[in-house]
Design a protein around this motif. Structure first.
Motif, PDB file in Angstrom:
ATOM      1  N   SER A  77      13.603  59.427  11.759  1.00 40.71           N
ATOM      2  CA  SER A  77      14.463  58.080  11.624  1.00 40.71           C
ATOM      3  C   SER A  77      15.046  57.808  12.974  1.00 40.71           C
ATOM      4  O   SER A  77      15.278  56.534  13.212  1.00 40.71           O
ATOM      5  N   PHE A  93      13.015  55.260  14.983  1.00 35.81           N
ATOM      6  CA  PHE A  93      12.868  54.155  14.164  1.00 35.81           C
ATOM      7  C   PHE A  93      14.295  53.596  14.632  1.00 35.81           C
ATOM      8  O   PHE A  93      14.464  52.241  14.990  1.00 35.81           O
ATOM      9  N   ASP A  94      15.618  54.218  14.444  1.00 34.51           N
ATOM     10  CA  ASP A  94      16.870  53.782  14.629  1.00 34.51           C
ATOM     11  C   ASP A  94      17.270  53.280  16.123  1.00 34.51           C
ATOM     12  O   ASP A  94      18.148  52.473  16.390  1.00 34.51           O
ATOM     13  N   SER A 104      10.326  50.071  16.089  1.00 39.73           N
ATOM     14  CA  SER A 104      10.748  49.162  15.045  1.00 39.73           C
ATOM     15  C   SER A 104      10.929  47.658  15.211  1.00 39.73           C
ATOM     16  O   SER A 104      11.238  47.184  16.429  1.00 39.73           O
ATOM     17  N   TYR A 105      10.542  46.799  14.126  1.00 41.08           N
ATOM     18  CA  TYR A 105      10.536  45.391  14.417  1.00 41.08           C
ATOM     19  C   TYR A 105      11.784  45.121  14.071  1.00 41.08           C
ATOM     20  O   TYR A 105      12.029  43.535  14.209  1.00 41.08           O
ATOM     21  N   ASN A 106      12.840  45.754  13.571  1.00 41.22           N
ATOM     22  CA  ASN A 106      14.149  45.224  13.537  1.00 41.22           C
ATOM     23  C   ASN A 106      15.135  45.354  14.597  1.00 41.22           C
ATOM     24  O   ASN A 106      16.297  44.870  14.614  1.00 41.22           O
ATOM     25  N   HIS A 107      14.533  45.836  15.794  1.00 40.98           N
ATOM     26  CA  HIS A 107      15.456  45.806  17.065  1.00 40.98           C
ATOM     27  C   HIS A 107      14.552  45.105  18.003  1.00 40.98           C
ATOM     28  O   HIS A 107      13.342  45.570  18.487  1.00 40.98           O
ATOM     29  N   THR A 111       9.336  43.968  21.150  1.00 38.62           N
ATOM     30  CA  THR A 111       9.122  44.090  19.851  1.00 38.62           C
ATOM     31  C   THR A 111       9.471  42.786  19.232  1.00 38.62           C
ATOM     32  O   THR A 111       8.620  42.482  18.202  1.00 38.62           O
ATOM     33  N   LYS A 162       5.317  44.943   9.301  1.00 37.61           N
ATOM     34  CA  LYS A 162       5.385  46.350   9.131  1.00 37.61           C
ATOM     35  C   LYS A 162       3.981  47.147   9.147  1.00 37.61           C
ATOM     36  O   LYS A 162       3.766  48.201   9.771  1.00 37.61           O
ATOM     37  N   GLN A 200       2.769  49.837  12.534  1.00 41.64           N
ATOM     38  CA  GLN A 200       2.371  51.068  11.844  1.00 41.64           C
ATOM     39  C   GLN A 200       0.942  51.199  12.446  1.00 41.64           C
ATOM     40  O   GLN A 200       0.461  52.336  13.178  1.00 41.64           O
ATOM     41  N   ARG A 210       1.710  51.879  16.279  1.00 41.75           N
ATOM     42  CA  ARG A 210       2.165  53.403  16.661  1.00 41.75           C
ATOM     43  C   ARG A 210       1.212  54.545  16.516  1.00 41.75           C
ATOM     44  O   ARG A 210       1.119  55.473  17.074  1.00 41.75           O
ATOM     45  N   ARG A 233      13.516  56.094   2.552  1.00 41.39           N
ATOM     46  CA  ARG A 233      12.409  56.198   3.495  1.00 41.39           C
ATOM     47  C   ARG A 233      11.414  57.195   2.681  1.00 41.39           C
ATOM     48  O   ARG A 233      10.371  57.544   3.049  1.00 41.39           O
TER      49      ARG A 233
END
Length: 317
Positions: free
Chosen positions: A112, A115-116, A123-126, A186, A210, A214, A217, A305
């Motif tokens: 985690s 990712f965080d 991560s595609y969120n950051h 990203t 997503k 993956q 990575r 998760r």
């Protein structure tokens, strides 16, 4: 702070059938949840050897596992080096030059914190530099793949490792965009992927990037190749009665795990009317659970998760 919720912690550890004086290996140290539980069950003569490529995970584990003293040995390496490392450790006995341990655990995927922590590029969120390396000293990054590999190779990675059905469209859009300027973050890559996927598809099935993230990575870290080598080595290095517990998080990992373990299960080919087996098809392992164990509802509430996690356990004969 390296905060990670360990998935199937009790089940995977119980699966190892930990003995006080045994020697155990955690191939994926991560947040040290499994390692701490295994080490807590060891006596003075028991040992735990824990592997990780990530310096942050190792730094966290040194602090978290310090209470167990010399029962725990931390090693910075890829778990594909499992047999070589075990052979080099005085604490591990050998038989005919092959290390003998009592249990080996794999908890695959990304922790985690990886990712965080946006700067890691997982991560595609950051929005962060395109990196995705679990071992920051490794050379290959996600930016190298998207900016230098051929369109065909990028499409293969996205399809084979990400199971992305629009892999060719995405690869084409990546090559088109990088011809203007390098793709460095990203956020840029996520936008390119989103643009390449049909609008109707984007509205269902979670974030459109997503699967591609993956795939990249897995390619950057050669995760499937490393796991395949390490699982074969794990079966070789188990002492009789020793067990391997494997937690996977997607179908590619689980398929490899299932096929490899099944390959070591013996199948008698003698005619059914023979009074005893004479073919020698005894195999090297037996499966403890024919069907994989999955997290219960309580665990899923604590950690969404964990939803895709599957646990397979086998014992050396």
């Amino acid at each position: 702070m390296f905060h990670h919720i360990t998935v199937l912690k009790e089940e995977a550890t119980e699966g190892l059938n930990v003995r006080e004086d045994g020697i155990y290996v955690d191939c994926t140290l991560g947040g040290a949840g499994h390692s701490a539980l295994i080490a807590s069950r060891l006596g003075d003569h028991g040992r735990l050897i824990a592997f990780d490529q990530d310096d942050s995970a190792l730094d966290n584990a040194r602090e978290k596992l310090a209470v167990f003293g010399d029962k725990v040995i931390l090693v910075k390496t890829n778990f594909r080096d499992l047999e070589e490392v075990l052979r080099s450790l005085p604490a591990v006995p050998q038989k005919d030059g092959v290390p003998q341990v009592d249990g080996i655990l794999f908890d695959l995927g990304v922790s985690s914190p990886q990712f965080d922590e946006g700067e890691r590029g997982f991560s595609y969120n950051h929005d962060a530099p395109l990196d995705m390396r679990m071992d920051r000293s490794a050379e290959l990054t996600a930016a190298d793949i998207v900016n230098t590999w051929s369109e065909q190779e990028i499409a293969r990675v996205l399809f084979q490792y990400g199971e992305e059905k629009f892999s060719r469209r995405i690869a084409g859009k990546i090559v088109e965009r990088r011809a203007v300027r390098p793709i460095e973050t990203t956020g840029e890559l996520a936008d390119i992927i989103k643009e390449a996927i049909p609008a109707a598809t984007r509205r269902t099935g979670g974030h459109p990037a997503k699967r591609s993230f993956q795939g990249l990575r897995i390619a950057v870290n050669d995760e499937l190749g490393a796991f395949e080598e390490a699982l074969h080595a794990a079966v070789r290095c188990l002492a009789p009665g020793g067990r391997v517990s494997v937690i996977t998080f997607h179908s590619l990992e689980d398929r490899i795990c299932k096929q490899i373990l099944n390959g070591y299960v013996g199948r008698c080919t003698c005619p059914p009317d023979f009074p005893m087996c004479v073919c020698g098809g005894k195999g090297q392992v037996k499966l403890i659970n024919r069907k994989p164990l999955t997290p219960g509802e309580e665990e899923l509430e604590r950690n969404p998760r964990a939803r895709s996690a599957k646990l397979r356990i086998a014992e050396k004969l």
